[in-house]
Write a protein that holds these residues in place. Structure first.
Motif, PDB file in Angstrom:
ATOM      1  N   THR A  72       0.812  -1.216   0.000  1.00 19.59           N
ATOM      2  CA  THR A  72       0.000   0.000   0.000  1.00 19.59           C
ATOM      3  C   THR A  72       0.851   1.274   0.000  1.00 19.59           C
ATOM      4  O   THR A  72       0.343   2.366   0.277  1.00 19.59           O
ATOM      5  CB  THR A  72      -0.948   0.023   1.214  1.00 19.59           C
ATOM      6  OG1 THR A  72      -0.170  -0.056   2.419  1.00 19.59           O
ATOM      7  CG2 THR A  72      -1.916  -1.156   1.159  1.00 19.59           C
ATOM      8  N   SER A  73       2.140   1.123  -0.300  1.00 17.42           N
ATOM      9  CA  SER A  73       3.036   2.295  -0.309  1.00 17.42           C
ATOM     10  C   SER A  73       2.870   3.075  -1.613  1.00 17.42           C
ATOM     11  O   SER A  73       3.723   3.031  -2.505  1.00 17.42           O
ATOM     12  CB  SER A  73       4.487   1.853  -0.123  1.00 17.42           C
ATOM     13  OG  SER A  73       4.656   1.215   1.114  1.00 17.42           O
ATOM     14  N   GLY A  77      -2.704   4.760  -0.867  1.00 12.19           N
ATOM     15  CA  GLY A  77      -2.676   3.964   0.348  1.00 12.19           C
ATOM     16  C   GLY A  77      -3.496   2.702   0.282  1.00 12.19           C
ATOM     17  O   GLY A  77      -4.011   2.232   1.301  1.00 12.19           O
ATOM     18  N   SER A  78      -3.623   2.111  -0.898  1.00  9.66           N
ATOM     19  CA  SER A  78      -4.367   0.855  -1.038  1.00  9.66           C
ATOM     20  C   SER A  78      -3.755   0.021  -2.146  1.00  9.66           C
ATOM     21  O   SER A  78      -2.968   0.518  -2.958  1.00  9.66           O
ATOM     22  CB  SER A  78      -5.852   1.124  -1.340  1.00  9.66           C
ATOM     23  OG  SER A  78      -6.001   1.737  -2.610  1.00  9.66           O
ATOM     24  N   ALA A 104      -4.071   0.950   3.808  1.00 11.97           N
ATOM     25  CA  ALA A 104      -3.364   1.573   4.915  1.00 11.97           C
ATOM     26  C   ALA A 104      -4.337   2.521   5.613  1.00 11.97           C
ATOM     27  O   ALA A 104      -5.412   2.823   5.088  1.00 11.97           O
ATOM     28  CB  ALA A 104      -2.154   2.342   4.388  1.00 11.97           C
ATOM     29  N   GLY A 107      -6.328   4.932   3.651  1.00  8.32           N
ATOM     30  CA  GLY A 107      -6.188   4.393   2.301  1.00  8.32           C
ATOM     31  C   GLY A 107      -7.518   4.406   1.560  1.00  8.32           C
ATOM     32  O   GLY A 107      -8.582   4.166   2.148  1.00  8.32           O
ATOM     33  N   ASN A 174      -4.499  -0.819   9.621  1.00  9.03           N
ATOM     34  CA  ASN A 174      -4.705  -1.377   8.279  1.00  9.03           C
ATOM     35  C   ASN A 174      -6.054  -2.080   8.200  1.00  9.03           C
ATOM     36  O   ASN A 174      -6.564  -2.594   9.201  1.00  9.03           O
ATOM     37  CB  ASN A 174      -3.593  -2.371   7.926  1.00  9.03           C
ATOM     38  CG  ASN A 174      -2.251  -1.692   7.772  1.00  9.03           C
ATOM     39  OD1 ASN A 174      -2.169  -0.485   7.539  1.00  9.03           O
ATOM     40  ND2 ASN A 174      -1.179  -2.455   7.897  1.00  9.03           N
TER      41      ASN A 174
END
Length: 230
Positions: A72-73, A77-78, A104, A107, A174
């Motif tokens: 998710t980086s 954020g997903s 995240a 996310g 998360n």
């Protein structure tokens, strides 16, 4: 408790496949039709060509890895980990597919549609704000209606075929969800990517008129990098 929840989620998603397997794709005319890699095909068809049944093996019906979190980086954020006919050739003609979605904190799985599938999503971990928007109403005086709610572990939500929908992690940890889709190849149209990130770009005059904003706003949006989380 966690293992029990995962088992319930697995049973539910598998059962849901049987419920809506015929909602989008045509019914199969044989036991199976394992897909041939497109690069090996000499003709193109609506779907994928069948592998010689005598050459089919158990691994054609197997996909490993949905137990692994997606990365998710990224700015959204997903991450979506798909299991469609492109990853699992044994799905060809069976009218089903699946995805794992990792989020995240904060996310977002941004507004998008699946043109060929209804989606049924079950949340295993975290808290999501989810929703979908209806198609244009017959009465021009009315607005498109939003159906949205908050999901907690064990909750299930359905996104009707072709409608714009989204999921947003509103929790501080998360989140993880699994979903079943009623097509071997549901397709994804991420709204922002399609409108502002197409290649070649849509003429800014069209988008300026459509969104009723200044041209420099459209040009700014078209200059951004639009992430694909699939």
């Amino acid at each position: 408790m966690k293992m029990a929840l995962v088992s319930i989620a697995t049973i539910f998603v598998v059962a849901s496949f049987a419920t809506f397997a015929y909602a989008s794709d045509p019914s199969p005319l044989q036991d199976f039709c394992v897909a041939v890699n497109d690069t090996e095909a000499f003709v193109f068809v609506n779907g994928k060509i069948c592998k010689n049944p005598n050459m089919v093996v158990a691994e054609d019906f197997l996909f490993r890895g949905l137990n692994k979190p997606g990365n998710t980086s990224n700015p959204l954020g997903s991450r979506v980990t798909p299991v469609t006919v492109n990853q699992l050739p044994g799905l060809n003609t069976l009218g089903i597919s699946a995805v794992r979605i990792d989020y995240a904190p904060n996310g977002l799985n941004p507004p998008h549609t699946h043109p060929r599938a209804t989606e049924i999503l079950i949340l295993l971990k975290g808290t999501l704000y989810v929703g979908f928007v209806t198609s244009n109403p017959a009465d021009p005086a009315l607005k498109n209606k939003l159906f949205a709610t908050y999901l907690h572990p064990g909750d299930v939500f359905v996104f009707p075929q072709g409608l714009i929908h989204f999921q947003f992690n509103v929790g501080k940890t998360n989140a993880v969800a699994f979903a079943g889709l009623s097509s071997q190849n549901p397709g994804v149209i991420t709204i922002a990517n399609a409108v502002f990130g197409s290649d070649p770009p849509i003429n800014p005059v069209v988008l300026t008129k459509a969104f009723q904003v200044e041209k420099d706003v459209i040009e700014y949006l078209q200059a951004q990098f639009w992430w694909n989380i699939d």
